[in-house]
Enzyme design. Structure first.
Site, short mmCIF file in Angstrom:
data_model
loop_
_atom_site.label_atom_id
_atom_site.label_comp_id
_atom_site.label_asym_id
_atom_site.label_seq_id
_atom_site.Cartn_x
_atom_site.Cartn_y
_atom_site.Cartn_z
N ARG A 64 0.83 -1.21 0.00
CA ARG A 64 0.00 0.00 0.00
C ARG A 64 0.86 1.26 0.00
O ARG A 64 0.52 2.27 -0.63
CB ARG A 64 -0.92 -0.03 1.23
CG ARG A 64 -2.02 1.01 1.22
CD ARG A 64 -3.15 0.63 2.15
NE ARG A 64 -4.14 1.69 2.21
CZ ARG A 64 -4.33 2.46 3.28
NH1 ARG A 64 -3.60 2.29 4.37
NH2 ARG A 64 -5.24 3.41 3.26
N HIS A 68 0.55 4.32 -2.68
CA HIS A 68 0.29 5.69 -2.22
C HIS A 68 1.44 6.62 -2.59
O HIS A 68 1.23 7.82 -2.81
CB HIS A 68 0.05 5.72 -0.72
CG HIS A 68 -1.34 5.34 -0.32
ND1 HIS A 68 -2.13 6.10 0.50
CD2 HIS A 68 -2.09 4.26 -0.67
CE1 HIS A 68 -3.31 5.52 0.66
NE2 HIS A 68 -3.31 4.39 -0.03
N ASN A 96 -3.48 9.31 4.20
CA ASN A 96 -2.30 8.49 4.45
C ASN A 96 -2.11 8.10 5.92
O ASN A 96 -1.21 7.33 6.25
CB ASN A 96 -1.03 9.20 3.97
CG ASN A 96 -0.86 9.13 2.46
OD1 ASN A 96 -1.35 8.19 1.81
ND2 ASN A 96 -0.19 10.11 1.89
N HIS A 198 -6.10 -5.85 -3.10
CA HIS A 198 -7.03 -5.92 -1.97
C HIS A 198 -7.31 -7.37 -1.55
O HIS A 198 -8.13 -7.61 -0.68
CB HIS A 198 -8.34 -5.19 -2.30
CG HIS A 198 -8.23 -3.71 -2.22
ND1 HIS A 198 -9.27 -2.85 -2.52
CD2 HIS A 198 -7.20 -2.90 -1.86
CE1 HIS A 198 -8.89 -1.60 -2.37
NE2 HIS A 198 -7.63 -1.60 -1.96
#
Length: 329
Positions: A64, A68, A96, A198
């Site tokens: 992740r 990001h 975040n 995911h």
């Protein structure tokens, strides 16, 4: 003739300025550190292995973190930078704050291990270490291995304000997802493949509470949710749940990188609206079905999408640097 030459010169300068604005992946190469730090990949892999043995959270946290990072000002490790008295960095933007500390810790420890080798010291970017660590956690959780392109420089800025509107939200529909990914040179197929991440990780209840309690005036529960799954979610996330409580994104194989995420979507078990829409929208359903029925097809598309993602906004020696401390600009 003079006017034509002037136009040609102006056109060429405009083309060059646009080229400089969007650095390409031309500088990236799997062999970038072959002579500088030949054991780089094994050094990083060893650190990631150790961290993985300490906690599984290392896997979704690192994956992740990479996503990001790349979606905000490109893959330049700007998400790793700590805020200072006069600058609020990316990591402290509301979008975040849920990034798990184990992802940051993985990169910091890998950077320290790399810099402990005299030949490698201050030669390898934090951005490249994050890219390598991301590949390694995918493999450790049962996902496909792939070659990581290297040669990124670390960004010179990290501003929380730059995060605004750059990251997908759990409420997004297909048009919003496609628009955001297209802005980073990624196709709808890339977006669906990357959403497969995911299959790992977890979410706080607040991110999907609207789907199980307040969907709309007619029905409190999102009708695209599997009814049994919706009941399970309500049990795990009661109305006044502790905001720190988190549940698995993939209710079936939460600790394995696989294509079960897409099989879950076929059954109405996508946790976010932005997950389930991939199956409920006819424009993306065929791709979901393809990935759900063939793990090899999913894996190959995921690798292609991750490689493209790793090329987004790459910094060069002109507009980047090799940070000695990943958290300090």
């Amino acid at each position: 003739m003079g006017r034509l030459n002037l136009i040609l010169v102006w056109s060429l300068s405009l083309t060059l300025s646009l080229y400089n604005l969007h650095p390409t992946s031309a500088q990236l190469s799997p062999n970038h550190y072959a002579n500088v730090c030949p054991n780089l990949e094994s050094i990083v892999r060893q650190v990631v292995n150790t961290k993985f043995q300490q906690t599984f959270v290392t896997v979704p946290a690192t994956l992740r973190l990479f996503f990001h990072d790349c979606f905000v000002q490109g893959c330049d490790a700007s998400v790793l930078v700590a805020s200072t008295g006069n600058n609020q960095a990316e990591k402290d933007h509301p979008d975040n704050l849920s990034l798990a500390g184990d992802g940051f810790d993985t990169v910091i420890k890998a950077k320290a291990a790399v810099d402990a080798v005299p030949q490698c010291r201050n030669k390898v970017s934090c951005a490249d270490i994050l890219a390598l660590a991301t590949r390694d956690v995918i493999v450790l959780s049962g996902g496909p291995s792939y070659t990581v392109e290297l040669g990124r420089f670390d960004g010179l800025v990290s501003r929380a304000s730059d995060v605004n509107g750059r990251l997908p939200q759990p409420t997004f529909n297909l048009n919003q997802l496609n628009s955001l990914f297209a802005a980073n040179g990624l196709t709808q197929t890339d977006m669906i493949a990357l959403s497969g991440a995911h299959t790992l990780g977890f979410s706080h209840c607040s991110k999907f509470a609207n789907r199980i309690y307040s969907f709309n005036g007619q029905t409190p529960v999102d009708p695209s949710l599997n009814k049994q799954y919706a009941t399970q979610l309500q049990q795990m996330c009661p109305r006044n749940v502790d905001p720190r409580i988190a549940i698995n994104m993939d209710p079936t194989t939460p600790r394995r990188f696989d294509n079960v995420y897409y099989q879950n979507l076929q059954q109405g078990k996508g946790l976010f609206t932005s997950d389930q829409i991939l199956f409920t929208d006819q424009r993306s359903r065929n791709t979901v079905n393809s990935f759900a029925s063939n793990a090899n097809v999913f894996n190959s598309n995921f690798i292609a999408a991750m490689t493209k993602l790793g090329r987004v906004g790459v910094k060069t020696a002109r507009n980047g640097k090799i940070r000695t401390d990943c958290s300090v600009l």
